[in-house]
Design a protein around this motif. Structure first.
Motif, PDB file in Angstrom:
ATOM      1  N   HIS A 168      35.929  42.260  42.843  1.00 49.74           N
ATOM      2  CA  HIS A 168      36.819  43.419  42.845  1.00 49.74           C
ATOM      3  C   HIS A 168      37.574  43.516  44.168  1.00 49.74           C
ATOM      4  O   HIS A 168      38.793  43.752  44.203  1.00 49.74           O
ATOM      5  N   ASN A 169      36.863  43.348  45.260  1.00 51.18           N
ATOM      6  CA  ASN A 169      37.507  43.392  46.580  1.00 51.18           C
ATOM      7  C   ASN A 169      38.491  42.243  46.761  1.00 51.18           C
ATOM      8  O   ASN A 169      39.529  42.399  47.422  1.00 51.18           O
ATOM      9  N   GLU A 197      43.971  48.516  42.267  1.00 51.61           N
ATOM     10  CA  GLU A 197      42.921  47.658  41.723  1.00 51.61           C
ATOM     11  C   GLU A 197      42.990  47.750  40.193  1.00 51.61           C
ATOM     12  O   GLU A 197      43.620  48.665  39.654  1.00 51.61           O
ATOM     13  N   ILE A 226      30.151  41.200  41.434  1.00 51.98           N
ATOM     14  CA  ILE A 226      31.252  41.954  40.814  1.00 51.98           C
ATOM     15  C   ILE A 226      32.049  42.704  41.878  1.00 51.98           C
ATOM     16  O   ILE A 226      33.285  42.733  41.848  1.00 51.98           O
ATOM     17  N   LEU A 227      31.341  43.300  42.830  1.00 54.44           N
ATOM     18  CA  LEU A 227      32.011  44.031  43.904  1.00 54.44           C
ATOM     19  C   LEU A 227      32.844  43.096  44.765  1.00 54.44           C
ATOM     20  O   LEU A 227      33.976  43.434  45.153  1.00 54.44           O
ATOM     21  N   THR A 257      42.433  49.159  33.399  1.00 56.27           N
ATOM     22  CA  THR A 257      41.655  48.501  32.353  1.00 56.27           C
ATOM     23  C   THR A 257      40.867  49.516  31.538  1.00 56.27           C
ATOM     24  O   THR A 257      40.802  49.437  30.306  1.00 56.27           O
ATOM     25  N   VAL A 281      40.632  48.241  37.802  1.00 57.48           N
ATOM     26  CA  VAL A 281      39.594  48.919  37.034  1.00 57.48           C
ATOM     27  C   VAL A 281      40.140  50.117  36.268  1.00 57.48           C
ATOM     28  O   VAL A 281      39.893  50.291  35.063  1.00 57.48           O
ATOM     29  N   LEU A 339      40.263  40.909  44.344  1.00 56.51           N
ATOM     30  CA  LEU A 339      41.464  41.287  43.605  1.00 56.51           C
ATOM     31  C   LEU A 339      42.295  42.305  44.375  1.00 56.51           C
ATOM     32  O   LEU A 339      43.525  42.207  44.429  1.00 56.51           O
ATOM     33  N   LYS A 340      41.632  43.263  44.995  1.00 57.30           N
ATOM     34  CA  LYS A 340      42.346  44.275  45.775  1.00 57.30           C
ATOM     35  C   LYS A 340      43.083  43.650  46.945  1.00 57.30           C
ATOM     36  O   LYS A 340      44.210  44.056  47.274  1.00 57.30           O
TER      37      LYS A 340
END
Length: 314
Positions: free
Chosen positions: A13-14, A32, A9-10, A37, A34, A16-17
């Motif tokens: 997330h990275n 980001e 997940i991390l 959302t 999160v 996407l960033k």
């Protein structure tokens, strides 16, 4: 297992960033997905579950002054957004055909980035529409369609403008939508101001026609992409999503127009549903028969006067 899932997940997330355009990554709610959302999930919970339950044992609030200020502020905000879109390209350098995303750091390119973000933020401000419904105990107005649109629109715009903040042909629908919101919120502001302004709302029936025109313009404009011999627009998925939006809402409002103006049907106040995006307000005429009743704006009529119940759109 849990550690591996958290690591994946991390990493996602990275990833996407890392895909966020550097020109807009430092803007609020843009770095980001999160935070935005979580805000939208919280909005859905408050609109559907928490808000109505908190208001269950309370009297509906009369928020006419707040609604007037809010609606007229939204008129000014959306008018400014339209102006900025025009000055960022649509009234200056764009061809209105295959206009590509401006990836530069020129003043005009950065101006388009700023107005794209401002349009995105305006969709979070519009969540106040639902807050007014909850506080005034107009829960019948908060339909699945209303909540879906108010939550899904800003969520999808994050994904769109993180990769395409330079606008191009993919920003046309935002400019048109903001122009329609100028008209829509002006109507709501007058409607909330009280019965003395009802005589100035004779043009209410044209609101749906304005909406239909909006969706036709958006769909026709974005459809050009599929008929051009060569158009190297940098985000094809964004083009497809805009086209689907335009067609879906055109069908929705065409049905409303058919029911309201062709077949002449009117829904009872308790059953009236809000329509979608940028929308129309269709008053319902009800005879009060000498009883004390309240319309959609919180105004009271007695002694058999007509009640104009506002159907708030999203």
């Amino acid at each position: 297992m849990l550690r591996e899932a958290a690591s994946n997940i991390l990493q996602f997330h990275n990833f996407l960033k890392s895909g966020v355009d550097v020109r807009i990554s430092d803007y609020p709610l843009m770095g980001e997905p999160v935070k935005m959302t979580c805000i939208l999930i919280g909005y859905v919970i408050l609109a559907v579950y928490t808000g109505p339950r908190l208001m269950a044992g309370r009297k509906p609030m009369r928020l006419n002054t707040a609604m007037i200020i809010y609606n007229l502020s939204m008129v000014l905000l959306n008018a400014f957004i339209v102006y900025e879109f025009l000055m960022s390209g649509w009234a200056t350098t764009f061809t209105w055909r295959c206009d590509l995303i401006d990836t530069s750091t020129t003043p005009q390119g950065l101006r388009m980035v700023r107005v794209a973000w401002l349009f995105y933020i305006s969709k979070f401000i519009e969540l106040m529409d639902t807050a007014f419904f909850v506080l005034r105990k107009k829960q019948s107005q908060i339909t699945f369609l209303h909540v879906f649109h108010h939550s899904f629109m800003p969520w999808t715009w994050w994904w769109g403008i993180t990769g395409t903040p330079g606008g191009g042909m993919g920003s046309f629908h935002a400019m048109v939508n903001s122009a329609v919101h100028v008209i829509m919120y002006f109507y709501y502001g007058l409607s909330a101001a009280g019965p003395r302004f009802q005589k100035f709302l004779w043009w209410k029936k044209y609101m749906t026609a304005i909406q239909l025109t909006q969706f036709v313009l958006v769909s026709v404009h974005i459809s050009q992409y599929y008929f051009m011999e060569k158009c190297d627009y940098q985000n094809r998925l964004w083009i497809a999503l805009i086209w689907m939006y335009g067609v879906f809402f055109f069908i929705l409002f065409s049905n409303f127009w058919l029911q309201a103006y062709i077949k002449g049907k009117r829904l009872p106040v308790s059953e009236d549903k809000p329509k979608q995006n940028g929308s129309t307000s269709e008053p319902i005429t009800v005879v009060a028969n000498g009883k004390h009743v309240e319309n959609g704006n919180g105004h009271h009529y007695t002694n058999g006067k007509l009640l104009l119940g506002k159907v708030k759109e999203i």
